[in-house]
Each structure stands twice: as C-alpha cells, then as structure tokens.
Scaffold this motif. Structure first.
Motif, PDB file in Angstrom:
ATOM      1  N   ASN A 203       0.745  -1.063   0.038  1.00  0.00           N
ATOM      2  CA  ASN A 203       0.257   0.171   0.106  1.00  0.00           C
ATOM      3  C   ASN A 203       1.390   1.470   0.281  1.00  0.00           C
ATOM      4  N   ILE A 204       2.276   1.143   0.618  1.00  0.00           N
ATOM      5  CA  ILE A 204       3.016   2.943   0.910  1.00  0.00           C
ATOM      6  C   ILE A 204       3.723   2.368  -0.459  1.00  0.00           C
ATOM      7  N   GLU A 205       3.474   1.649  -1.020  1.00  0.00           N
ATOM      8  CA  GLU A 205       4.349   1.708  -2.834  1.00  0.00           C
ATOM      9  C   GLU A 205       3.183   2.450  -3.620  1.00  0.00           C
ATOM     10  N   TYR A 206       2.313   1.879  -3.099  1.00  0.00           N
ATOM     11  CA  TYR A 206       1.118   2.246  -4.603  1.00  0.00           C
ATOM     12  C   TYR A 206       0.795   4.068  -4.256  1.00  0.00           C
ATOM     13  N   ILE A 207       0.987   4.135  -3.213  1.00  0.00           N
ATOM     14  CA  ILE A 207       0.977   5.691  -2.426  1.00  0.00           C
ATOM     15  C   ILE A 207       1.228   6.298  -3.151  1.00  0.00           C
ATOM     16  N   GLN A 208       2.415   6.228  -3.174  1.00  0.00           N
ATOM     17  CA  GLN A 208       3.932   7.099  -3.406  1.00  0.00           C
ATOM     18  C   GLN A 208       4.213   7.040  -5.595  1.00  0.00           C
ATOM     19  N   GLU A 209       3.564   5.801  -5.275  1.00  0.00           N
ATOM     20  CA  GLU A 209       3.586   6.183  -7.400  1.00  0.00           C
ATOM     21  C   GLU A 209       2.978   6.888  -7.868  1.00  0.00           C
ATOM     22  N   ASN A 210       1.326   6.255  -7.428  1.00  0.00           N
ATOM     23  CA  ASN A 210      -0.310   7.428  -7.646  1.00  0.00           C
ATOM     24  C   ASN A 210       0.193   8.395  -7.344  1.00  0.00           C
ATOM     25  N   ILE A 211       0.522   8.927  -6.456  1.00  0.00           N
ATOM     26  CA  ILE A 211       0.516  10.034  -5.988  1.00  0.00           C
ATOM     27  C   ILE A 211       0.990  10.680  -7.098  1.00  0.00           C
ATOM     28  N   LYS A 212       2.152  10.953  -7.640  1.00  0.00           N
ATOM     29  CA  LYS A 212       3.268  11.102  -7.753  1.00  0.00           C
ATOM     30  C   LYS A 212       2.136  11.303  -9.700  1.00  0.00           C
ATOM     31  N   LYS A 213       1.510  10.340 -10.420  1.00  0.00           N
ATOM     32  CA  LYS A 213       1.086  10.169 -11.496  1.00  0.00           C
ATOM     33  C   LYS A 213      -0.425  11.495 -11.478  1.00  0.00           C
ATOM     34  N   MET A 402      -4.038   2.459  13.763  1.00  0.00           N
ATOM     35  CA  MET A 402      -2.859   3.498  13.264  1.00  0.00           C
ATOM     36  C   MET A 402      -2.811   2.848  11.814  1.00  0.00           C
ATOM     37  N   TYR A 403      -2.766   1.760  10.985  1.00  0.00           N
ATOM     38  CA  TYR A 403      -2.713   1.603   9.447  1.00  0.00           C
ATOM     39  C   TYR A 403      -2.915   2.779   8.459  1.00  0.00           C
ATOM     40  N   THR A 404      -5.004   3.343   8.748  1.00  0.00           N
ATOM     41  CA  THR A 404      -4.931   4.316   8.035  1.00  0.00           C
ATOM     42  C   THR A 404      -4.273   5.450   8.719  1.00  0.00           C
ATOM     43  N   VAL A 405      -3.899   5.587   9.540  1.00  0.00           N
ATOM     44  CA  VAL A 405      -2.961   7.156  10.303  1.00  0.00           C
ATOM     45  C   VAL A 405      -1.379   7.281   9.384  1.00  0.00           C
ATOM     46  N   VAL A 406      -0.983   5.555   9.611  1.00  0.00           N
ATOM     47  CA  VAL A 406       0.604   5.600   8.505  1.00  0.00           C
ATOM     48  C   VAL A 406       0.255   5.811   6.816  1.00  0.00           C
ATOM     49  N   TYR A 407      -1.569   5.477   6.234  1.00  0.00           N
ATOM     50  CA  TYR A 407      -1.511   5.615   4.697  1.00  0.00           C
ATOM     51  C   TYR A 407      -1.729   7.264   4.468  1.00  0.00           C
ATOM     52  N   LEU A 408      -2.183   7.677   6.264  1.00  0.00           N
ATOM     53  CA  LEU A 408      -2.704   9.032   5.720  1.00  0.00           C
ATOM     54  C   LEU A 408      -1.230   9.892   5.157  1.00  0.00           C
ATOM     55  N   ASN A 409      -1.006   9.692   6.680  1.00  0.00           N
ATOM     56  CA  ASN A 409       0.417  10.266   6.327  1.00  0.00           C
ATOM     57  C   ASN A 409       1.318  10.570   5.205  1.00  0.00           C
ATOM     58  N   GLU A 410       1.198   8.987   4.895  1.00  0.00           N
ATOM     59  CA  GLU A 410       1.731   8.629   3.845  1.00  0.00           C
ATOM     60  C   GLU A 410       1.477  10.009   2.281  1.00  0.00           C
ATOM     61  N   ILE A 411       0.237  10.062   2.152  1.00  0.00           N
ATOM     62  CA  ILE A 411      -0.069  10.411   0.984  1.00  0.00           C
ATOM     63  C   ILE A 411      -0.117  12.082   1.693  1.00  0.00           C
TER      64      ILE A 411
END
Length: 460
Positions: A203-213, A402-411
C-alpha cells in the motif's frame, strides 16, 4: 511465572480466584477486572515479585486458595498483558480445577513460528518505543513550527536505528523540505516496526507511485495549490500526529491484539483481555475518528482526480463542489461514508475505519457494557438490530486505525513534498544528480530489512 491467589470483594464478600502471569515485555502492568457478583471495578498491579492492590481499590486480598471450601462457588479469571486470557466464570471446587496458561493456549493455536514472529515484533517495537520522548519532541516542534531544532533530534534517532546513512541530504538543513523529510521518516520507521507486513508495504508503494501520477496532471496541480494555500495539509498533519501520540499511550495495553491475525479461530466468547478498559478504547476511537473524518477529505479530492479528472467534481449527483463541501462543517462521517467513500481508488485506505453508528453510540453514550462478558452492545438504525462487539474487537479496531493513520500520513507527505519541490529548484537539481527519482527511502528501508532476514536464515 504464574501466581494463583484469591481476592475477596469488600462490597459483597464474593471470592474471586485469580491466576496472574508476569509480562515478557514490561516490569509491571495494571490489570483491570470486575467483581463477578456486584460488578465493581478492581485494578491490580502485577510485577515479577508481587501482586499489589492499588490504593484506590476497594478489594482486600485473601492469601490462599485454602480459604475457600471444596464446595464453595467462586469466580475465576486470568491476568496477562501479553496474551488473551480466559474470561471470568463461576466455578465450584476451584481448587481441583486445572487450566492451561495463556502462554500455552497461545502456542497451541498459533504455533511456534508465528509465536516467535509475534514476540519479536513486539520486543523490537518496545526498543523503538524507548525513543518515543524524542519522537514526541520532534512532533511537538513540527506542530509548533519550531523547525530549526527538528533535524538534530531526527538525525540522532535515525543514526541510532541504523538508517541515517540512507538519508542523502537533498537541501540545506534550514530548508523546510529537508526538515519535513526527516520528520516523516522518523514517524514512518517507528510505526513500520509494529505495523509492517506485505500488504502494508504494498500500500505504501502504491501511494508513492500513484500520488506522483495524479499530482503531475493539470487537475492535480490545481488540487495541490488549493490544499497548500489553504494550510489544510498542515492541519491534517497535526491531527495525525495527535492520533500517533494517543496510540503510543495505549499500545502497551493492547499488545495481545497484535497476535490476533495469527489465530485460526479465537473464541471471543471465552477469551478476552485484562490490560485495558472499554472506556480507554472508546476515548481513543472517538478522538481518532473525528480527526480522520477531517483528514479523509484529501482522499475524496484524489478520487475526484483519479475518476473524474477534476478535483472539484464530487461523485455525488448534487451540484455541490468539493470546495464547497470541504468548507461546510468539516463534513460528517455518515455523509462521507454514504456519499463519497466506498468503492473508489483511495477509499481502501480508510473505509474499514469508518463506523458512524458505533461512533454515534460512543458520542451519545448509547450503549451497554457487560463487564464480565467483556462485550458492548449498541443499536443499529440501519439493520434495526442490536450489535454486540467484544473488548478484543474494539482493541483490534484501534490497532487498525494506525494503518489508516500511516497511509494518510504517507499521502499527505507525498502531496506536500511535490508542493515543496515546486518552490525549491535546488532540491530538484540534487534529486536529478542522485538519479533517485525522488529517493525512495522507504524502499531502501524495506530492502535493508529483507537483507537482514536473509542473513539470519543463512546463519540458521
């Protein structure tokens, strides 16, 4: 080590037989139980050398099981902070009744390999948790905009954890981009120790790739300007930091739920927890829920770009725009879930966290707690039935938050990172020089962990 003894309720004189187990992780812990007869609360401090009734307790100890006769009925309960325990039940002839320990029950169900993995994960996180005072200082400095002091603390922590050499400097120490980057990776490495698994990193890698796009599209640039100029990103970060601080305070009390995914079928009718109370979890859930509702606005904006190529166009059929919606009363959880969250691309990072009916029951104190059963019942208007959840269920929900928190923090970090890059041409030049495509430090962290694991397997 297990200790078995009786307590006698000074309110109703009911005998309670207790077996307490010392913790593998901490020197002492506070167990919370209730009299099986009159439901009065008792808190007991357990250490490796003694069992102590806390000063505000209304119970008085009975030193030996022999104080009960063979045919006398009394309640029995287990205390253990590291494992799920048998819930309180009434027994007769308790002296001749045998029970497996919480440790043996856990081993028999999840097997030695999973048990070792669980124990290792908790112990490593507790080592990291020793640095929490410094991490909290970094969080507080960021919230209070005292940026010049952050990098010093962050470098000390990352160096201690062995990750500082991975952090190639991309700008001057005083540049907000560099400070923000150090803040984020201290937060990420900390929580990755306890939350990290295959799906987490995927999920972290997905966020990194798709936010950039998305952010580099025409609509994404407008979205970026809107969120950045309105200080919403700073506000969202602060709300997530608030949840991080609260979670760190309850972590030690909900350790058993981190083993729940290893169980084949844990019967929550029979097994529960004695290290945390419903009220502590309700307080955490309520506050986290309210903060996440507001922060989830950024997911709706990203969904608008992804599915409608316009950050301001909601999927709802009304004429209301995203900008208009976000300015109205911060939105309500029920509206968010029913109209704007559910089956679109970025909803997966938060949808499980939202339960507006449960939150409303907590907010209005419209629920019933059975202290002995360790269950909470509330009424669902949608299903028109009573819904029952156990203490373990609620603790697991708090962990999932906390998973949601870390994902949102990454976004938020990735969005803010692109905004800072727009105003920092020197940093962009440094990134190109390093040929790093943004320097994916998280991938380096994951690779480093994999190398360590491979070396350990070879040694075995």
């Amino acid at each position: 080590m297990n200790t078995r003894y009786n307590l006698k309720c000074s309110v109703c004189n009911q005998l309670i037989s207790i077996r307490s187990q010392v913790s593998t992780f901490v020197d002492s812990y506070i167990a919370i139980i209730y009299c099986g007869n009159c439901k009065t609360e008792i808190k007991i401090k357990i250490t490796d050398v003694e069992v102590e009734l806390l000063s505000n307790s209304i119970y008085s100890p009975v030193k030996s099981l022999d104080d009960s006769s063979d045919d006398e009925e009394l309640f029995f309960i287990e205390l253990a902070p590291d494992f799920f325990t048998t819930k309180m039940k009434k027994y007769s002839n308790i002296k001749n009744t045998t029970f497996e320990t919480p440790f043996l029950n856990t081993i028999s169900d999840i097997k030695h390999k999973n048990y070792d993995e669980y124990m290792k994960k908790i112990m490593l996180f507790l080592v990291y948790q020793l640095d929490w005072p410094k991490i909290k200082t970094i969080n507080d400095l960021w919230v209070n905009k005292q940026y010049e002091y952050i990098q010093k603390y962050a470098e000390e922590i990352l160096d201690k954890w062995g990750f500082l050499k991975e952090m190639i400097k991309l700008g001057n120490e005083n540049e907000i981009f560099e400070i923000h980057r150090y803040l984020h990776y201290v937060q990420f490495y900390y929580f990755a120790k306890i939350l990290g698994n295959k799906m987490f990193y995927k999920n972290i890698e997905y966020i990194q790739e798709n936010i950039k796009k998305l952010i580099t599209t025409e609509s994404g640039i407008i979205f970026l300007d809107f969120f950045s100029s309105s200080n919403l990103l700073d506000n969202y970060e602060n709300k997530l930091i608030d949840i991080m601080n609260d979670f760190n305070a309850i972590f030690i009390k909900i350790i058993p739920v981190f083993s729940l995914d290893y169980f084949k079928d844990l019967n929550l009718e029979n097994y529960g927890m004695t290290s945390v109370s419903f009220y502590e979890l309700i307080s955490f859930y309520e506050k986290a829920y309210e903060n996440l509702i507001e922060v989830s606005m950024i997911l709706i904006g990203l969904n608008n770009i992804r599915h409608r190529n316009n950050y301001d166009e909601l999927r709802d059929t009304t004429k209301e725009t995203f900008t208009e919606f976000i300015e109205k009363d911060k939105g309500k959880g029920a509206i968010l879930k029913e109209k704007f969250l559910g089956d679109e691309e970025f909803d997966k990072f938060i949808i499980e966290t939202f339960d507006s009916e449960l939150r409303n029951a907590f907010a209005h104190r419209d629920y019933h707690i059975d202290w002995i059963e360790q269950s909470l019942t509330y009424y669902s208007k949608k299903s028109k039935t009573n819904i029952r959840i156990f203490l373990v269920d609620l603790a697991y929900m708090c962990m999932k938050i906390m998973y949601t928190v870390v994902y949102l923090n990454e976004i938020i970090y990735q969005v803010k990172r692109f905004w800072l890059l727009k105003s920092s041409p020197n940093i962009v030049k440094n990134i190109m020089n390093h040929k790093s495509k943004g320097l994916n430090d998280i991938q380096k962290f994951k690779n480093k962990q994999n190398i360590k694991n491979r070396k350990k397997k070879k040694r075995k």
